[in-house]
Design an enzyme around this catalytic site. Structure first.
Site, PDB file in Angstrom:
ATOM      1  N   TYR A 137      -1.130  -7.614 -11.446  1.00 39.60           N
ATOM      2  CA  TYR A 137      -0.351  -8.229  -9.923  1.00 39.60           C
ATOM      3  C   TYR A 137       0.784  -8.019 -10.545  1.00 39.60           C
ATOM      4  O   TYR A 137       1.615  -8.271 -10.086  1.00 39.60           O
ATOM      5  CB  TYR A 137      -0.689  -8.028  -9.183  1.00 39.60           C
ATOM      6  CG  TYR A 137      -1.499  -7.957  -8.240  1.00 39.60           C
ATOM      7  CD1 TYR A 137      -3.578  -7.781  -8.626  1.00 39.60           C
ATOM      8  CD2 TYR A 137      -0.847  -7.115  -7.460  1.00 39.60           C
ATOM      9  CE1 TYR A 137      -4.274  -6.589  -7.404  1.00 39.60           C
ATOM     10  CE2 TYR A 137      -2.830  -6.929  -6.400  1.00 39.60           C
ATOM     11  CZ  TYR A 137      -4.021  -6.697  -6.672  1.00 39.60           C
ATOM     12  OH  TYR A 137      -4.772  -5.623  -6.369  1.00 39.60           O
ATOM     13  N   GLU A 162       0.743  -1.206  -0.005  1.00 34.52           N
ATOM     14  CA  GLU A 162      -0.191  -0.043   0.408  1.00 34.52           C
ATOM     15  C   GLU A 162       1.096   1.226   0.446  1.00 34.52           C
ATOM     16  O   GLU A 162       0.200   2.682  -0.834  1.00 34.52           O
ATOM     17  CB  GLU A 162      -0.624   0.069   0.690  1.00 34.52           C
ATOM     18  CG  GLU A 162      -2.023  -0.756   1.306  1.00 34.52           C
ATOM     19  CD  GLU A 162      -2.698  -2.072  -0.139  1.00 34.52           C
ATOM     20  OE1 GLU A 162      -2.826  -0.891  -0.963  1.00 34.52           O
ATOM     21  OE2 GLU A 162      -3.139  -3.019  -0.533  1.00 34.52           O
TER      22      GLU A 162
HETATM   23  N1  BES Z   1      -5.601  -0.990  -4.445  1.00 36.66           N
HETATM   24  C1  BES Z   1      -6.306  -2.612  -4.265  1.00 36.66           C
HETATM   25  C2  BES Z   1      -7.283  -3.338  -3.383  1.00 36.66           C
HETATM   26  C3  BES Z   1      -8.190  -2.966  -5.061  1.00 36.66           C
HETATM   27  C4  BES Z   1      -8.301  -3.481  -6.489  1.00 36.66           C
HETATM   28  C5  BES Z   1      -9.789  -3.077  -4.476  1.00 36.66           C
HETATM   29  C6  BES Z   1      -9.176  -3.328  -6.879  1.00 36.66           C
HETATM   30  C7  BES Z   1     -10.438  -2.359  -4.994  1.00 36.66           C
HETATM   31  C8  BES Z   1     -10.272  -3.369  -6.773  1.00 36.66           C
HETATM   32  C9  BES Z   1      -4.533  -2.748  -3.498  1.00 36.66           C
HETATM   33  O1  BES Z   1      -3.625  -1.832  -3.050  1.00 36.66           O
HETATM   34  C10 BES Z   1      -3.991  -4.721  -3.228  1.00 36.66           C
HETATM   35  O2  BES Z   1      -3.446  -4.973  -4.126  1.00 36.66           O
HETATM   36  N2  BES Z   1      -4.199  -4.932  -1.817  1.00 36.66           N
HETATM   37  C11 BES Z   1      -3.488  -6.252  -2.041  1.00 36.66           C
HETATM   38  C12 BES Z   1      -2.477  -6.419  -1.618  1.00 36.66           C
HETATM   39  C13 BES Z   1      -1.461  -7.178  -1.195  1.00 36.66           C
HETATM   40  C14 BES Z   1      -1.517  -7.349  -3.142  1.00 36.66           C
HETATM   41  C15 BES Z   1      -0.584  -6.747  -0.722  1.00 36.66           C
HETATM   42  C16 BES Z   1      -5.307  -6.812  -0.869  1.00 36.66           C
HETATM   43  O3  BES Z   1      -6.238  -6.921  -0.588  1.00 36.66           O
HETATM   44  O4  BES Z   1      -4.794  -8.253  -1.504  1.00 36.66           O
HETATM   45 ZN    ZN Z   2      -2.111  -2.772  -5.047  1.00 37.10          ZN
END
Ligand code: BES
Ligand code: ZN
Length: 612
Positions: free
Chosen positions: A392, A305
């Site tokens: 990702y 984050e």
């Molecule tokens: N921005 C995302 C969460 C998100 C993505 C919310 C798309 C809504 C729509 C956040 O940065 C994220 O990727 N969170 C991951 C964390 C992990 C990759 C360390 C999660 O929630 O699992």
């Molecule tokens: Zn993210």
């Protein structure tokens, strides 16, 4: 009508609002917000302007100067985009919308007192990414647009508020402030109400708008970091310990990517129903409590984050079709921070878990290869339904491939320049590729950039990580097929990540008896680490090991993080000969539904409706 984003009614021929001023009266008894939104345009405009709205009851639209009503229309809802709010302007440079949110507003989770930790006061919070800001206020809800905002939150005095913005005041309500709102000035100024004020002076895409209101407490963990959560001393203590390395990580981030531009990096630990691991709301990252494991592994989510502070929040994807620019770059940046703070082995394990995840997604999308691309076509697609690890992990692999080609020093220099060039802008894949080719000369002759960004599947020059611990775990997982149980001395120093990698690499078709043996030795079904627990429960469901179904049910009722709900519900309902599992899934969802955030409710509903 010239749309600029398949997920928004925003029209390219209309000016984009540059500032939004919000007044929000929180009515916990009806789970609604009575509100006004004042949108400011960069110059006077005549003719229609298109805004996004979802579930909003619009009472009136006014010229804020004269208070004269402005003509508006609200379309019936599109299932993905919501409603198209059209206001007709005549040389106006601002618009005031008076409205009330819906109790089922898709961004908001309203928790009644019994649903909170302390059980005495209510709690509410937002999750606006990807396209839910429009369910809290009318706006041009596309990441192509950037707005500054100010907000006035009227809440019960026992509660406090945090936002993705600078806190400027906590004060008594002022007579007249609430007179235009549907609640009226009487409720606004009633005994027991207080007003919290915030400003966000840096332009942000609407999906980064965020607040939480509840009985909040905090601990200091660094010079620019506090951790907030419901005022529960044990939770705050644990969180402060888990995130003690925050300042270290910010410094590493600055060394790698340039100055931290958001001043504060505070953290908010949400209730267990928070649908994500983390959400990079500027100045105030939101986190699931499942990262509090007491072994500092939650730092990885914080690193992720935090990394968004550069990649995502400074440079933003223009639309969700280019989401990989946000998440792929952030995954790369996260691993660089983890490597610097926790060492190369940790980073390699991380990459290994990601590699496994990417390969799993290829299987999931085998009939829908569009979503194995980096740049995707999302016309008519709900971004919540196609959320996956592809942006990702394939995004990470692409950037890692470029790093290998040009070497780390050159790639680091490129990244810094990329961030400095496009900060506070929203860009697409083409812009990135042009910049890449202009700054790393000849790269297109070395790497097939089009195959990487527009092709399906995993390109042949992607790379499985090599590290001794990673390789050893994969080997041990392969040996399990031949009946070899890991020995206690081999796993004595394993943490959650090692177990997760091991379990995720076990074959799907193991015997129920093997599952029971493994658990008898290592109690994985009771692991406090949800990554481990869920990986184990997925194996248990896969081999129909019914002894563990009670734990599956307990897990689905304890947490609302999509990362766990989606695979667990999918494993229960997918495939044939699963009658008992389908009944279980249906019953558990019926019982747990109300405890989930609306976004998680929607995603689980989609899964169940596809298979039941
Ligand atoms: N921005 C995302 C969460 C998100 C993505 C919310 C798309 C809504 C729509 C956040 O940065 C994220 O990727 N969170 C991951 C964390 C992990 C990759 C360390 C999660 O929630 O699992
Ligand atoms: Zn993210």
């Amino acid at each position: 009508m010239a749309p600029i984003d398949p997920h928004s009614f925003t029209d390219s021929t209309h000016p984009l609002a540059t500032h939004i001023s919000l007044s929000l009266f929180f009515d916990f008894s009806s789970s609604t917000i009575h509100a006004s939104a004042l949108l400011t345009l960069p110059a006077p405009h005549s003719g229609p302007i298109s805004l996004d709205a979802r579930g909003l009851t619009v009472h009136s639209v006014l010229d804020p100067q004269s208070s004269a009503p402005l003509p508006f229309s609200l379309s019936s809802p599109d299932p993905i985009k919501g409603c198209h709010l059209t206001v007709t302007l005549a040389n106006h440079s601002s618009v005031l919308v008076l409205y009330t949110t819906a109790p089922n507003s898709s961004a908001l989770q309203w928790l009644s007192p019994p649903q909170t930790f302390n059980k005495t006061l209510p709690f509410v919070y937002t999750q606006c990414q990807a396209i839910h800001a429009r369910s809290v206020f009318p706006c041009q809800d596309t990441p192509a647009a950037r707005v500054c905002y100010s907000a006035r939150l009227n809440v019960p005095r026992q509660l406090s508020a945090v936002m993705s913005a600078r806190h400027v005041d906590r004060r008594d309500p002022i007579a007249g402030e609430g007179s235009a709102l549907a609640c009226g000035d009487g409720a606004w100024c009633a005994e027991g109400r207080t007003v919290e004020e915030f400003v966000m002076e840096q332009p942000i895409p609407p999906y980064l708008f965020a607040f939480a209101v509840g009985e909040l407490g905090f601990r200091e963990v660094g010079p620019r970091t506090r951790v907030y959560s419901e005022a529960v001393p044990a939770v705050l203590e644990l969180a402060a310990k888990e995130f003690a390395s925050a300042e270290d990580m910010i410094r590493q981030g600055e060394a790698l990517f340039g100055p931290y531009e958001w001043e504060r990096f505070d953290l908010l630990v949400l209730p267990p129903s928070f649908p994500y691991g983390g959400m990079e709301n500027p100045r105030m990252t939101f986190l699931t409590p499942t990262v509090l494991k007491g072994d500092s592994s939650g730092a990885q989510v914080v690193a992720h984050e935090l990394a968004h502070s550069w990649t995502g929040n400074l440079i933003t994807n223009k639309t969700n079709e280019h989401f990989w620019l946000n998440e792929g770059f952030t995954t790369y940046a996260e691993r660089r921070i983890v490597e610097a703070v926790q060492g190369e082995d940790r980073a390699a394990l991380n990459i290994g878990i990601g590699w496994r995840g990417l390969n799993k997604e290829m299987e999931r999308f085998k009939d829908n290869m569009e979503f194995t691309k980096l740049k995707t076509n999302q016309e008519g697609v709900d971004p919540d339904d196609v959320y996956s690890e592809v942006p990702y992990e394939k995004g990470f692999q692409f950037l890692w491939r470029i790093e290998r080609q040009v070497g780390r020093p050159a790639f680091d220099e490129f990244t810094k320049k990329y961030i400095a060039t496009f900060k506070f802008k929203s860009i697409d894949t083409e812009t990135f590729l042009e910049f890449l080719k202009a700054n790393l000369l000849g790269i297109e002759k070395e790497i097939d950039l089009i195959l990487w960004t527009e092709g399906t599947g995993i390109p042949p020059d992607a790379y499985e990580p090599v590290s001794s611990i990673y390789t050893k775990i994969i080997l041990m997982a392969n040996e399990f097929k031949l009946g070899r149980m890991p020995r206690e001395d081999e796993v004595a120093d394993w943490g959650g990540m090692e177990w997760e990698l091991y379990l995720e690499n076990l074959p799907k078709s193991i015997e129920a008896s093997q599952i029971l043996d493994l658990n008898a030795r290592y109690s994985l079904s009771e692991s406090k680490d949800y990554e481990v627990k869920v990986a184990f429960l997925l194996l248990a469901i896969g081999s129909k090991c019914k002894d563990h179904y009670a734990e599956v049910e307990k897990t689905l009722k304890a947490v609302g993080r999509k990362k766990y709900l989606v695979p667990l519900y999918t494993a229960l309902v997918e495939g044939t000969g699963k009658e008992e599992e389908k009944i279980l899934a249906k019953r558990v969802f019926a019982e747990a539904r109300e405890t989930y955030h609306p976004i998680a409710q929607g995603v689980v509903e989609t899964i169940l409706s596809k298979h039941i």
